[in-house]
Write a protein that holds these residues in place. Structure first.
Motif, PDB file in Angstrom:
ATOM      1  N   VAL A 146       5.811   2.865  -5.179  1.00  0.00           N
ATOM      2  CA  VAL A 146       5.095   2.615  -3.916  1.00  0.00           C
ATOM      3  C   VAL A 146       4.507   3.922  -3.377  1.00  0.00           C
ATOM      4  CG1 VAL A 146       5.431   2.022  -1.471  1.00  0.00           C
ATOM      5  CG2 VAL A 146       6.381   0.546  -3.252  1.00  0.00           C
ATOM      6  N   ARG A 147       5.286   4.994  -3.442  1.00  0.00           N
ATOM      7  CA  ARG A 147       4.793   6.275  -2.919  1.00  0.00           C
ATOM      8  C   ARG A 147       3.590   6.767  -3.731  1.00  0.00           C
ATOM      9  NH1 ARG A 147      10.353   7.532  -2.799  1.00  0.00           N
ATOM     10  NH2 ARG A 147      10.186   9.418  -4.053  1.00  0.00           N
ATOM     11  N   LEU A 148       3.689   6.607  -5.040  1.00  0.00           N
ATOM     12  CA  LEU A 148       2.576   7.042  -5.893  1.00  0.00           C
ATOM     13  C   LEU A 148       1.325   6.190  -5.643  1.00  0.00           C
ATOM     14  CD1 LEU A 148       1.337   8.600  -8.290  1.00  0.00           C
ATOM     15  CD2 LEU A 148       2.271   6.836  -9.770  1.00  0.00           C
ATOM     16  N   VAL A 149       1.504   4.874  -5.622  1.00  0.00           N
ATOM     17  CA  VAL A 149       0.345   3.989  -5.430  1.00  0.00           C
ATOM     18  C   VAL A 149      -0.279   4.230  -4.057  1.00  0.00           C
ATOM     19  CG1 VAL A 149      -0.401   1.578  -5.292  1.00  0.00           C
ATOM     20  CG2 VAL A 149       1.242   2.262  -7.036  1.00  0.00           C
ATOM     21  N   THR A 150       0.556   4.542  -3.068  1.00  0.00           N
ATOM     22  CA  THR A 150       0.024   4.845  -1.736  1.00  0.00           C
ATOM     23  C   THR A 150      -0.944   6.025  -1.801  1.00  0.00           C
ATOM     24  OG1 THR A 150       1.998   4.025  -0.661  1.00  0.00           O
ATOM     25  CG2 THR A 150       0.647   5.538   0.613  1.00  0.00           C
ATOM     26  N   GLU A 151      -0.600   7.041  -2.587  1.00  0.00           N
ATOM     27  CA  GLU A 151      -1.502   8.195  -2.701  1.00  0.00           C
ATOM     28  C   GLU A 151      -2.826   7.783  -3.336  1.00  0.00           C
ATOM     29  OE1 GLU A 151      -0.700  10.473  -0.962  1.00  0.00           O
ATOM     30  OE2 GLU A 151       1.453  10.114  -0.856  1.00  0.00           O
ATOM     31  N   LEU A 152      -2.744   6.910  -4.346  1.00  0.00           N
ATOM     32  CA  LEU A 152      -3.979   6.436  -4.978  1.00  0.00           C
ATOM     33  C   LEU A 152      -4.825   5.669  -3.966  1.00  0.00           C
ATOM     34  CD1 LEU A 152      -2.474   5.172  -8.349  1.00  0.00           C
ATOM     35  CD2 LEU A 152      -4.111   7.033  -8.120  1.00  0.00           C
ATOM     36  N   VAL A 153      -4.174   4.793  -3.206  1.00  0.00           N
ATOM     37  CA  VAL A 153      -4.907   3.993  -2.218  1.00  0.00           C
ATOM     38  C   VAL A 153      -5.512   4.899  -1.149  1.00  0.00           C
ATOM     39  CG1 VAL A 153      -4.637   2.260  -0.395  1.00  0.00           C
ATOM     40  CG2 VAL A 153      -3.536   1.913  -2.611  1.00  0.00           C
ATOM     41  N   ARG A 154      -4.705   5.864  -0.687  1.00  0.00           N
ATOM     42  CA  ARG A 154      -5.188   6.761   0.361  1.00  0.00           C
ATOM     43  C   ARG A 154      -6.384   7.581  -0.080  1.00  0.00           C
ATOM     44  NH1 ARG A 154       0.526   9.494   2.243  1.00  0.00           N
ATOM     45  NH2 ARG A 154       0.922   8.257   4.097  1.00  0.00           N
TER      46      ARG A 154
ATOM     47  N   VAL B 113      -5.591   7.599   7.073  1.00  0.00           N
ATOM     48  CA  VAL B 113      -4.556   8.072   6.161  1.00  0.00           C
ATOM     49  C   VAL B 113      -5.094   8.978   5.051  1.00  0.00           C
ATOM     50  CG1 VAL B 113      -3.101   6.083   6.592  1.00  0.00           C
ATOM     51  CG2 VAL B 113      -4.676   6.038   4.673  1.00  0.00           C
ATOM     52  N   ARG B 114      -6.411   9.143   4.986  1.00  0.00           N
ATOM     53  CA  ARG B 114      -6.976  10.013   3.947  1.00  0.00           C
ATOM     54  C   ARG B 114      -6.556  11.465   4.183  1.00  0.00           C
ATOM     55  NH1 ARG B 114      -9.744   6.449   0.510  1.00  0.00           N
ATOM     56  NH2 ARG B 114     -10.677   4.816   1.773  1.00  0.00           N
ATOM     57  N   GLY B 115      -6.408  12.192   3.114  1.00  0.00           N
ATOM     58  CA  GLY B 115      -6.101  13.615   3.239  1.00  0.00           C
ATOM     59  C   GLY B 115      -4.672  13.897   3.658  1.00  0.00           C
ATOM     60  N   ARG B 116      -3.832  12.887   3.712  1.00  0.00           N
ATOM     61  CA  ARG B 116      -2.442  13.124   4.106  1.00  0.00           C
ATOM     62  C   ARG B 116      -1.566  13.007   2.861  1.00  0.00           C
ATOM     63  NH1 ARG B 116      -0.362   9.412   7.789  1.00  0.00           N
ATOM     64  NH2 ARG B 116       1.372  10.849   7.696  1.00  0.00           N
ATOM     65  N   VAL B 117      -1.909  13.764   1.851  1.00  0.00           N
ATOM     66  CA  VAL B 117      -1.245  13.638   0.553  1.00  0.00           C
ATOM     67  C   VAL B 117       0.266  13.825   0.689  1.00  0.00           C
ATOM     68  CG1 VAL B 117      -1.058  14.579  -1.774  1.00  0.00           C
ATOM     69  CG2 VAL B 117      -3.285  14.420  -0.664  1.00  0.00           C
ATOM     70  N   GLY B 118       0.992  12.838   0.210  1.00  0.00           N
ATOM     71  CA  GLY B 118       2.454  12.941   0.195  1.00  0.00           C
ATOM     72  C   GLY B 118       3.121  12.646   1.522  1.00  0.00           C
ATOM     73  N   SER B 119       2.348  12.543   2.609  1.00  0.00           N
ATOM     74  CA  SER B 119       2.997  12.354   3.919  1.00  0.00           C
ATOM     75  C   SER B 119       3.573  10.951   4.032  1.00  0.00           C
ATOM     76  CB  SER B 119       1.999  12.520   5.057  1.00  0.00           C
ATOM     77  OG  SER B 119       1.196  13.613   4.827  1.00  0.00           O
ATOM     78  N   PRO B 120       4.736  10.853   4.665  1.00  0.00           N
ATOM     79  CA  PRO B 120       5.277   9.515   4.942  1.00  0.00           C
ATOM     80  C   PRO B 120       4.379   8.800   5.952  1.00  0.00           C
ATOM     81  CG  PRO B 120       6.885  11.271   5.400  1.00  0.00           C
ATOM     82  CD  PRO B 120       5.573  11.938   5.184  1.00  0.00           C
ATOM     83  N   PRO B 121       4.393   7.466   5.960  1.00  0.00           N
ATOM     84  CA  PRO B 121       3.628   6.740   6.984  1.00  0.00           C
ATOM     85  C   PRO B 121       4.047   7.204   8.384  1.00  0.00           C
ATOM     86  CG  PRO B 121       4.494   5.241   5.329  1.00  0.00           C
ATOM     87  CD  PRO B 121       5.109   6.576   5.052  1.00  0.00           C
ATOM     88  N   ALA B 122       3.054   7.566   9.196  1.00  0.00           N
ATOM     89  CA  ALA B 122       3.354   8.170  10.490  1.00  0.00           C
ATOM     90  C   ALA B 122       3.682   7.144  11.564  1.00  0.00           C
ATOM     91  CB  ALA B 122       2.162   9.024  10.934  1.00  0.00           C
ATOM     92  N   SER B 123       3.409   5.872  11.302  1.00  0.00           N
ATOM     93  CA  SER B 123       3.655   4.849  12.317  1.00  0.00           C
ATOM     94  C   SER B 123       4.071   3.557  11.626  1.00  0.00           C
ATOM     95  CB  SER B 123       2.372   4.601  13.124  1.00  0.00           C
ATOM     96  OG  SER B 123       1.377   4.063  12.270  1.00  0.00           O
ATOM     97  N   ALA B 124       4.600   2.621  12.412  1.00  0.00           N
ATOM     98  CA  ALA B 124       4.973   1.317  11.856  1.00  0.00           C
ATOM     99  C   ALA B 124       3.737   0.605  11.303  1.00  0.00           C
ATOM    100  CB  ALA B 124       5.643   0.465  12.935  1.00  0.00           C
TER     101      ALA B 124
END
Ligand code: ZN
Ligand code: ZN
Length: 354
Positions: free
Chosen positions: A244-252, A283-294
């Motif tokens: 999930v974390r990896l795919v999130t980076e791809l999506v972002r 969320v672009r440019g926030r490589v590796g960052s956890p989701p900042a909000s719900a």
């Protein structure tokens, strides 16, 4: 006070609630007997140091067997109950490596997408008993499945992450007396001992309906230690979450708005889908960052989570491949994908060309 040796059984101690985080229990149990949390922690023989405040670095993250057995001797509550309340023992989380320091702990929580000190909160859940659930500490936690509302990120009283500053990087207050676990309790800037007194149960709630609950289901399955599917393969909770974390980076970093729309996220209109599009651009440019909000967590669960767990693994793998190719062509693959290799499921790794 010594931190080891035989200890006396305390007369009446609050019993941990299901899914409760360790610091939540400690705060509640201390309040029940009318003492400060740090004072109570010392009485339990936790590994502490300091005079005005105590700072157990790994507090709520990991607990040695020896410390857990001491807690059992003091409280009559089984040691395993206490180790199960630690973040590092959560099925989706990888344990920190080496000796814990404050800076390593910061790195670890960002890397694992967890929040050690304070998390999100469901104001309706805490109305009866002020319990902070361990899974609320996951940065991917989005919605309360019971009350169907977004978890609350920020305290309306102090404007900071709820309860994140009440223990100041794990420094438990010793001399303040009993501290109500039902209030935010963040230390207020500019005043020596002032704390935010906003009641958690009074925080405003946004009801979002069932769909976010459905999107979040795989996360809670994984949290509970059950195997989850990733691109059709059954994988461990930790592998699924690494995926999930990896795919999130791809999506972002690589997905276009049209592709997100194609995944079922409308770019206009009302409802959860439209809300998610409102965070997609942020969320672009926030490589590796956890989701900042719900809300951002819901975006992650909807895109990355549903791609991995969805009904068409081949289509999902094709999308991952084209996003990975796009990152390679733009030269961004090294920064976006390189830090995320650990624990990634076999088929996801294959899809992105590893
Ligand atoms: Zn709730
Ligand atoms: Zn507050």
């Amino acid at each position: 006070m010594r931190s080891s040796g035989a200890r006396r059984r305390l007369p009446a101690v609050a019993v941990p609630c299901p899914e409760e985080a360790f610091d939540s229990w400690l705060w509640r149990a201390a309040y029940r007997i009318g003492v400060a949390p740090g004072f109570f922690a010392r009485a339990l023989g936790l590994d502490l140091s300091g005079v005005r405040q105590v700072r157990p670095v790994g507090f709520g993250v990991c607990l040695s067997l020896e410390a857990a057995e001491r807690l059992e001797a003091c409280t009559g509550i089984p040691a395993g109950r206490f180790t199960g309340m630690q973040l590092a023992n959560v099925a989706v989380v990888g344990a920190p490596v080496g000796k814990l320091t404050v800076s390593r702990l910061r790195e670890w929580q960002a890397d694992q997408w967890v929040s050690v000190y304070g998390g999100r909160v469901c104001p309706l859940c805490v109305a009866d008993v002020p319990v902070s659930r361990l899974w609320w500490r996951l940065s991917a936690a989005a919605v309360c499945p019971v009350h169907r509302c977004l978890l609350v990120d920020e305290c309306a009283g102090c404007g900071r992450r709820v309860q994140s500053g009440r223990a100041q990087l794990g420094m438990l207050p010793v001399r303040e007396g009993a501290l109500d676990p039902g209030v935010c309790g963040n230390v207020l800037a500019g005043s020596a001992m002032g704390r935010c007194e906003a009641r958690l149960s009074d925080l405003p709630v946004t009801v979002v309906g069932d769909i976010l609950v459905v999107w979040q289901r795989p996360l809670l399955e994984a949290f509970a230690g059950r195997p989850v599917r990733a691109l059709g393969d059954e994988v461990s909770p930790r592998q699924w979450f690494a995926g999930v974390r990896l795919v999130t980076e791809l999506v972002r970093e690589a997905a276009t708005a049209a592709e997100l729309e194609d995944l079922g996220m409308p770019s206009s209109g009302r409802g959860p889908g439209a809300w998610l599009c409102s965070v997609a651009g942020e969320v672009r440019g926030r490589v590796g960052s956890p989701p900042a909000s719900a809300l951002e967590a819901a975006f992650v669960l909807r895109t990355a989570g549903s791609l991995l767990t969805g009904h068409d693994p081949q289509d999902a793998a094709g999308r991952l491949r084209s996003w990975a190719d796009r990152l390679v062509r733009s030269g961004a693959a090294k920064t976006v994908l390189a830090p995320n290799r650990r624990d990634v499921p076999r088929l996801v790794a294959a899809a992105v060309g590893w």
